[in-house]
Design a protein around this motif. Structure first.
Motif, PDB file in Angstrom:
ATOM      1  N   LYS A 162       0.779  -1.232   0.000  1.00 59.37           N
ATOM      2  CA  LYS A 162       0.000   0.000   0.000  1.00 59.37           C
ATOM      3  C   LYS A 162       0.820   1.298   0.000  1.00 59.37           C
ATOM      4  N   PRO A 163       1.714   1.437  -1.001  1.00 58.60           N
ATOM      5  CA  PRO A 163       2.327   2.755  -1.172  1.00 58.60           C
ATOM      6  C   PRO A 163       1.263   3.733  -1.663  1.00 58.60           C
ATOM      7  N   ASP A 164       1.527   5.018  -1.582  1.00 58.10           N
ATOM      8  CA  ASP A 164       0.554   6.007  -2.045  1.00 58.10           C
ATOM      9  C   ASP A 164       0.478   6.054  -3.567  1.00 58.10           C
ATOM     10  N   ILE A 165       1.624   5.865  -4.209  1.00 63.63           N
ATOM     11  CA  ILE A 165       1.698   5.912  -5.672  1.00 63.63           C
ATOM     12  C   ILE A 165       2.555   4.745  -6.153  1.00 63.63           C
ATOM     13  N   ILE A 166       2.100   4.073  -7.203  1.00 62.95           N
ATOM     14  CA  ILE A 166       2.938   3.098  -7.895  1.00 62.95           C
ATOM     15  C   ILE A 166       3.191   3.624  -9.298  1.00 62.95           C
ATOM     16  N   ARG A 194      -2.427  -0.911 -16.039  1.00 63.03           N
ATOM     17  CA  ARG A 194      -3.844  -1.266 -15.997  1.00 63.03           C
ATOM     18  C   ARG A 194      -4.128  -2.263 -14.876  1.00 63.03           C
ATOM     19  N   THR A 195      -3.227  -3.219 -14.692  1.00 60.07           N
ATOM     20  CA  THR A 195      -3.432  -4.274 -13.708  1.00 60.07           C
ATOM     21  C   THR A 195      -3.449  -3.738 -12.284  1.00 60.07           C
ATOM     22  N   ILE A 196      -2.666  -2.724 -12.007  1.00 62.99           N
ATOM     23  CA  ILE A 196      -2.671  -2.126 -10.661  1.00 62.99           C
ATOM     24  C   ILE A 196      -4.085  -1.703 -10.291  1.00 62.99           C
ATOM     25  N   LYS A 197      -4.786  -1.088 -11.229  1.00 61.08           N
ATOM     26  CA  LYS A 197      -6.173  -0.683 -10.988  1.00 61.08           C
ATOM     27  C   LYS A 197      -7.086  -1.902 -10.845  1.00 61.08           C
ATOM     28  N   GLU A 198      -6.747  -2.958 -11.538  1.00 66.18           N
ATOM     29  CA  GLU A 198      -7.555  -4.175 -11.504  1.00 66.18           C
ATOM     30  C   GLU A 198      -7.570  -4.794 -10.108  1.00 66.18           C
ATOM     31  N   PHE A 199      -6.520  -4.560  -9.330  1.00 65.91           N
ATOM     32  CA  PHE A 199      -6.459  -5.095  -7.977  1.00 65.91           C
ATOM     33  C   PHE A 199      -7.448  -4.397  -7.040  1.00 65.91           C
ATOM     34  N   GLY A 200      -8.066  -3.317  -7.510  1.00 67.58           N
ATOM     35  CA  GLY A 200      -9.122  -2.667  -6.748  1.00 67.58           C
ATOM     36  C   GLY A 200      -8.657  -1.838  -5.580  1.00 67.58           C
ATOM     37  N   THR A 201      -7.465  -1.289  -5.673  1.00 68.55           N
ATOM     38  CA  THR A 201      -6.932  -0.467  -4.589  1.00 68.55           C
ATOM     39  C   THR A 201      -7.191   1.013  -4.874  1.00 68.55           C
ATOM     40  N   ILE A 203      -4.696   3.064  -4.741  1.00 68.26           N
ATOM     41  CA  ILE A 203      -3.354   3.543  -5.052  1.00 68.26           C
ATOM     42  C   ILE A 203      -3.359   4.282  -6.393  1.00 68.26           C
ATOM     43  N   TYR A 204      -2.693   5.437  -6.416  1.00 64.84           N
ATOM     44  CA  TYR A 204      -2.554   6.178  -7.670  1.00 64.84           C
ATOM     45  C   TYR A 204      -1.499   5.503  -8.546  1.00 64.84           C
ATOM     46  N   THR A 205      -1.682   5.586  -9.863  1.00 62.33           N
ATOM     47  CA  THR A 205      -0.677   5.101 -10.799  1.00 62.33           C
ATOM     48  C   THR A 205      -0.028   6.285 -11.512  1.00 62.33           C
ATOM     49  N   LYS A 206       1.206   6.063 -11.916  1.00 61.91           N
ATOM     50  CA  LYS A 206       1.992   7.153 -12.503  1.00 61.91           C
ATOM     51  C   LYS A 206       2.920   6.584 -13.566  1.00 61.91           C
ATOM     52  N   SER A 207       3.180   7.364 -14.608  1.00 62.47           N
ATOM     53  CA  SER A 207       4.134   6.952 -15.622  1.00 62.47           C
ATOM     54  C   SER A 207       4.986   8.145 -16.035  1.00 62.47           C
ATOM     55  N   GLY A 208       5.991   7.873 -16.867  1.00 62.46           N
ATOM     56  CA  GLY A 208       6.888   8.931 -17.296  1.00 62.46           C
ATOM     57  C   GLY A 208       7.324   8.740 -18.735  1.00 62.46           C
ATOM     58  N   LEU A 209       7.527   9.856 -19.424  1.00 65.02           N
ATOM     59  CA  LEU A 209       7.974   9.845 -20.817  1.00 65.02           C
ATOM     60  C   LEU A 209       9.187  10.740 -20.999  1.00 65.02           C
ATOM     61  N   MET A 210      10.117  10.293 -21.837  1.00 61.64           N
ATOM     62  CA  MET A 210      11.230  11.125 -22.290  1.00 61.64           C
ATOM     63  C   MET A 210      10.954  11.518 -23.737  1.00 61.64           C
TER      64      MET A 210
END
Length: 299
Positions: A162-166, A194-201, A203-210
């Motif tokens: 249960k981190p705040d953001i993955i 997508r799967t992180i959300k599927e776990f029903g938590t 928790i916020y998800t985050k990504s990064g682009l260069m």
């Protein structure tokens, strides 16, 4: 307008005037001594991040766990590649000690990719999150994880801590993966988010682009659409700066105006908070993502 990702010439673009940020080390020497005493690595130092002084001043830091040698050889990354040592069982407690002693308001935990480990290092990630929670209950915890070779059990191990953001960075557009991010698959990285959300938590998800690797504008917009489709919450967009002559060259320097354009496009795709600019990195202004949600009273 961006060039095309089909052009793979080694030509290196000339650095423009807006990329003239001076690195302010501030109290970095004190932080360096503390981290050295605890035998810890940070991405801030390993990747020679230009934002290091600013982040330390904001009481933010990004810890690099599971060693500082990566099992993959991505062409954009300056972290050492090779055969890493066995994980250090005491590392989670030392990270928690550093977070407490530095009084961090927001701690980011990332790692090298450990394809040599059965769980990809997910167990150490989970233990680190729990150790920080025990010592620093008010510290926001963000983890920036590798793809765990699409192992859902490993991902669930991190989710259960249960981190705040993955966070998991797509890094670049799909067409450039074979040239820039060998060993990874665009579709798999997108599926992980997508799967992180599927776990029903919650928790916020985050990504990064260069940007600046040779991608086209249309390809970037496709990535933003894909992130919206998997309900990704947060996104960082920054300028790629090559770590050295042996790494993938910068093909283009993106203007501040183009970064702002992509920010608006990402928000229109459903992203909740976006940091976009030449010097933005995955962990830059890390606390702003959560603080914005609190200011707006949104879940």
């Amino acid at each position: 307008m961006h060039g095309t990702s089909k052009e793979k010439s080694p030509a290196r673009a000339q650095k423009p005037r807006w990329l003239n940020k001076k690195v302010n080390l501030g109290d970095c020497d004190n932080v360096k001594r503390l981290l050295s005493g605890l035998r810890l690595h940070t991405v801030c130092r390993e990747a020679s991040c230009p934002n290091i002084g600013e982040c330390f001043a904001r009481k933010e830091a990004t810890f690099l766990i599971l060693g500082n040698i990566c099992t993959r050889a991505c062409k954009f990354c300056g972290v050492a590649k090779g055969s890493p040592l066995a994980p250090d069982a005491d590392e989670p407690e030392r990270v928690a000690e550093a977070v407490a002693r530095l009084g961090l308001s927001h701690a980011v935990i990332t790692s090298v990719t450990r394809d040599d480990l059965p769980d990809g290092g997910s167990g150490i990630f989970a233990r680190t999150v729990r150790a920080i929670r025990e010592r620093s209950k008010d510290t926001a915890i963000e983890v920036l994880i590798p793809d765990f070779q699409s192992n859902k059990d490993s991902l669930e191990t991190v989710v259960r801590a249960k981190p705040d953001i993955i966070g998991h960075n797509l890094e670049t557009v799909s067409a450039l993966y074979p040239f820039v991010r060998q060993g990874a698959k665009y579709a798999s990285s997108l599926e992980l988010l997508r799967t992180i959300k599927e776990f029903g938590t919650l928790i916020y998800t985050k990504s990064g682009l260069m940007l600046g690797l040779g991608e086209t504008e249309a390809e970037v917009l496709d990535v933003l659409s894909d992130l919206g489709r998997v309900a990704c919450d947060f996104l960082s967009i920054g300028q790629y700066l090559s770590p050295g002559e042996s790494h993938y060259p910068v093909k283009e320097y993106i203007s501040p105006q183009q970064f702002e354009y992509y920010k608006h496009k990402a928000l229109a795709c459903g992203l909740r908070h976006v940091e976009s600019g030449p010097y933005v990195r995955s962990s830059y202004m890390a606390s702003e993502y959560l603080q914005k949600r609190e200011r707006e009273g949104l879940s």
